[in-house]
Scaffold this active site. Sequence first.
Site, PDB file in Angstrom:
ATOM      1  N   GLY A   1      91.643  65.681  27.515  1.00 22.28           N
ATOM      2  CA  GLY A   1      92.371  66.794  28.141  1.00 22.28           C
ATOM      3  C   GLY A   1      93.859  66.578  28.053  1.00 22.28           C
ATOM      4  N   GLY A   2      94.603  67.437  28.666  1.00 19.08           N
ATOM      5  CA  GLY A   2      96.053  67.350  28.652  1.00 19.08           C
ATOM      6  C   GLY A   2      96.527  66.036  29.243  1.00 19.08           C
TER       7      GLY A   2
ATOM      8  N   LYS B   1      89.423  58.468  33.852  1.00 22.06           N
ATOM      9  CA  LYS B   1      90.422  59.323  33.228  1.00 22.06           C
ATOM     10  C   LYS B   1      91.661  58.478  32.996  1.00 22.06           C
ATOM     11  CE  LYS B   1      91.768  64.069  34.358  1.00 22.06           C
ATOM     12  NZ  LYS B   1      91.764  65.031  35.462  1.00 22.06           N
TER      13      LYS B   1
ATOM     14  N   ASP C   1      93.311  76.444  38.026  1.00 20.53           N
ATOM     15  CA  ASP C   1      92.768  76.320  36.675  1.00 20.53           C
ATOM     16  C   ASP C   1      91.242  76.380  36.740  1.00 20.53           C
ATOM     17  OD1 ASP C   1      92.982  76.181  33.956  1.00 20.53           O
ATOM     18  OD2 ASP C   1      93.323  74.012  33.863  1.00 20.53           O
TER      19      ASP C   1
END
Length: 852
Positions: free
Chosen positions: A538-539, A557, A653
Amino acid sequence: MECNIITVFFWAIIYSCIVNRVHSQDNTNNSASNAQSFVLACGASSDATEENGRKWIPDTKYLISSENSASAIAQSQDPSLPSTIPYMTARFFKSESMYKFFVSPMFRYWIRLHFYPSSYVVFDSSKAFFSVTAGGFTLLDNFSASITVEALTQAYIIREFAMIPIKSGTLNLTFTPSSTHNDSFAFVNGIEIIPVPEIFQPAPMVGFSDQQMETESCTMQTMFRLNIGGNHIPPSNDSGYGRTWYDDAPYIYGAAMGVTSEADKNVRIAHSSDVEKYIAPLDVYSTARSMGPNSTVNINYNLTWEFQIDVNFTYLVRLHFCEYQLSKVNQRVFAIFINNQTAFPEADVIAWGEGKGVPVHKDYAIHINGESGDDRLWVALHPNVTSKPEFYDAILNGLEIFKLNDIMQNLAGPNPMPLPLKLETMSTQRQPFSQSKSKNHGIIIGSVLGVIAGFGLMFGFIMPLICRKRRVDLGGSSTSRWPSIYRYSLSFGTRTSSKTIGSSRISSMGGHLCRHFTLAEIKLGTDNFNETNVIGVGGFGKVYKGYIDGSAAVAIKRANPSSEQGVHEFETEIDLLSKLRHRHLVSLIGACEENDEMILVYDYMANGTLREHLYNKNKPPLCWKQRLDICIGAARGLHYLHTGAKYTIIHRDVKTTNILLDERWVAKVSDFGLSKTGPSLDQTHVSTMVKGSFGYLDPEYFRRQRLTEKSDVYSFGVVLFEVLCGRPAIIPTLPKDQVSLADWALINIRRKTLEEIIDPRIKGQITSDCLKHFTETAGKCLFDCSIDRPSMGSVLRHLEYSLQLQLDSDGAMAVSKQETDFNYAYYMHATLLSIQEEGEIYEESEEHGARR
Ligand SMILES: *[C@@H]1O[C@H](CO)[C@@H](O)[C@H](O)[C@H]1NC(C)=O
Ligand SMILES: *[C@@H]1O[C@H](CO)[C@@H](O)[C@H](O)[C@H]1NC(C)=O
Ligand SMILES: *[C@@H]1O[C@H](CO)[C@@H](O)[C@H](O)[C@H]1NC(C)=O
Ligand SMILES: *[C@@H]1O[C@H](CO)[C@@H](O)[C@H](O)[C@H]1NC(C)=O
Ligand SMILES: *[C@@H]1O[C@H](CO)[C@@H](O)[C@H](O)[C@H]1NC(C)=O
Ligand SMILES: *[C@@H]1O[C@H](CO)[C@@H](O)[C@H](O)[C@H]1NC(C)=O
Ligand SMILES: *[C@@H]1O[C@H](CO)[C@@H](O)[C@H](O)[C@H]1NC(C)=O
Ligand SMILES: *[C@@H]1O[C@H](CO)[C@@H](O)[C@H](O)[C@H]1NC(C)=O
Ligand SMILES: *[C@@H]1O[C@H](CO)[C@@H](O)[C@H](O)[C@H]1NC(C)=O
Ligand SMILES: *[C@@H]1O[C@H](CO)[C@@H](O)[C@H](O)[C@H]1NC(C)=O
């Protein structure tokens, strides 16, 4: 030398106040309520009554020389306005104009001015720069309501002043357009002139123990008025003077929030005298914030609030106390510091009030001089151990800060500086249909705003919700908060500084709930970040599947070190997730910050994202009931974010890749990297950069950069159609009207052809009642105007009802299915209970989090 100058300055102010002083005040005369109040809706043509029953009358009767004025109606109504009255009408002045009121010479008057700098048919309120004077005092000068609201991200503002008694009995309120701006004009939406008995007494000067400030004779501006440890108190619940009391959490400095408490029902709290009633309502005294139960912890920190103020003014700081937990002298003794100086060394509320449940207030005056960068006022409490109290603790129930007029009889400060908010035109367009998290990266303003909202506010807002579980009215009506300048720690805005504070933040902030992992543990768990363990990108960076403690599966993450925005999101997630616990939110287990690595460790979601089960041909399709279950779960998680917490949290989001599924197919909302605390803090929208994912973006949010929880509702509507139709939110290769699922679904609803676009794999499973109800609900989420969309709670109820319709017609068979068995019972249970019961809030185990 400098001291002397300051002293001289003080005396000058005191002198100016004495000159103005009106004697013959009878402090016990409470007939102020008999004196006339003036409540004017400026520009209105007839009397009107506000929602809470307050009557507003037109202003024309009080306006002298009205030829240079005009009335106008606002062209749009911002959803955050607490009421249309008085904000939707305005009075404009092209040249100096005056209102005249006959007032009682006996009383001080609250003067409240309401401004809604919107666009009006004939005027552009951003061009208005003006001054306002009253009774010889300058209340506002070169004032731009438009700049001020922008800086505060508010739609409207209220300015409140406490005018000294006017001897002549005539109060002149004059509006003068600024002469230094071309074509300037003045405007005002509402004026309140409310008599009040004298509630100010001389106050000791902090740092000058032998000096008193003669506040009685000063006109003041209310800067802050807080119900410490409690809820927002609207004007209708004030003790008669229409004041608004705001929540203190946003002003708390640092991570140490102390604990909040509420008086036990059995404790009688009563004012000791009639005058006290006008000082503050009992609601203020029945909640408080104290330091916490652990003396060792308390001794090592200061419970501190920080405020932004204008320099070169004297301030009156009024602290409200009421001891409702303890009953003896010398049980809780503390020092009060204002701007790092001791205002009072040994505060003992019981000694002051001479008993339990007695409200008391203490005033301290402090002069703040300096340059415009020194515009901070701190109030801090710390236990005083010298007198060996029983508990090392401190308490505060309410706090007001008033600005006193200066020697020139002026109260006006400069306009605040708005952050340079630029409309970033869809950076998502650069990579329009990317499936990765196409967030806007590295935009300073975004991160600055994010930091403000994300940290200044979240710190303040998430912590207290753990201590006390309260619901916040979602409607705009109760959110008429005091326009305030929030404290914000810009230090988090840059990568360098956040690196250095990061680890301490983990331990000080989330530390109690969030486990701290070493890099070695993480490396071991992920086989040294072996690429074969990557389960997502992801970003923020890569997501690995890993194991901790030998066997427990987790999602790890790892921030991409080059990702500027990662720092912000990293800390936002820690802050948010470590405080929020809900069955339908992904749980953060811990974090690791070492050697520049920023790593978050989450529960592992065995079944991945919702998206991959909707149209990934390699996976078996989910049946309709499962899909409904998942939608309900996700709705529940979002509803909790919006309302279960004390403050609204806007996810920002919402999309199918951010709805994860655990091994039992329970939906969990994830990815709070973009989250913001929302409206109910101080405003009903958060003005912000457009962030989010293409295809899910609320058109109103995009148009106006005003974020509300309804933006999430919109995105969730897209998710609902995605689930129903089994196609992505955006398919760029399709004909124009079909590219966006939101548009395409609405087109088909209008044409009554929705059935044609339903995922063929589930089409036969949906009963017509259920389908009808489901599509109605989803369709409402996509309404163009956010106010027309249902709340998340309503969406949830309708989804539950849809499931009920489905189950009803499926008959009892459904119940016997193993997988749904659990879920069905769960839903039956949930529909009987109130939704809130379900939103279990994790009890904070931190030392100063537990006392209730
Ligand atoms: C209070 O003030 C009013 C005048 O406004 C006066 O008539 C009344 O006697 C006063 N009451 C007391 C208790 O002093
Ligand atoms: C208010 O304005 C009137 C003129 O309309 C003037 O005579 C009076 O002196 C003013 N009063 C004060 C207190 O400025
Ligand atoms: C506006 O300001 C400019 C200079 O800043 C001046 O030249 C011009 O005459 C002004 N216009 C009016 C209408 O006052
Ligand atoms: C205001 O007071 C009323 C009546 O006492 C109460 O029902 C209501 O909850 C209060 N509102 C707030 C926001 O405290
Ligand atoms: C208080 O906090 C200190 C330091 O965090 C800890 O060592 C101590 O055990 C705590 N005491 C109690 C009674 O919880
Ligand atoms: C008070 O002390 C803190 C550090 O303890 C400092 O950052 C702050 O600037 C001081 N405030 C004032 C007004 O001196
Ligand atoms: C608390 O604040 C006072 C005044 O600013 C300061 O002297 C003291 O060091 C602070 N104590 C702690 C523990 O921060
Ligand atoms: C505590 O009280 C004593 C006695 O009044 C005072 O001398 C001392 O300065 C106080 N301590 C603090 C930290 O203010
Ligand atoms: C405050 O006053 C001082 C001394 O009079 C002056 O130097 C300083 O510029 C003033 N600050 C502001 C922001 O006006
Ligand atoms: C008036 O306010 C504007 C905006 O804050 C500022 O740019 C300008 O310099 C001010 N003018 C005066 C005369 O203070």
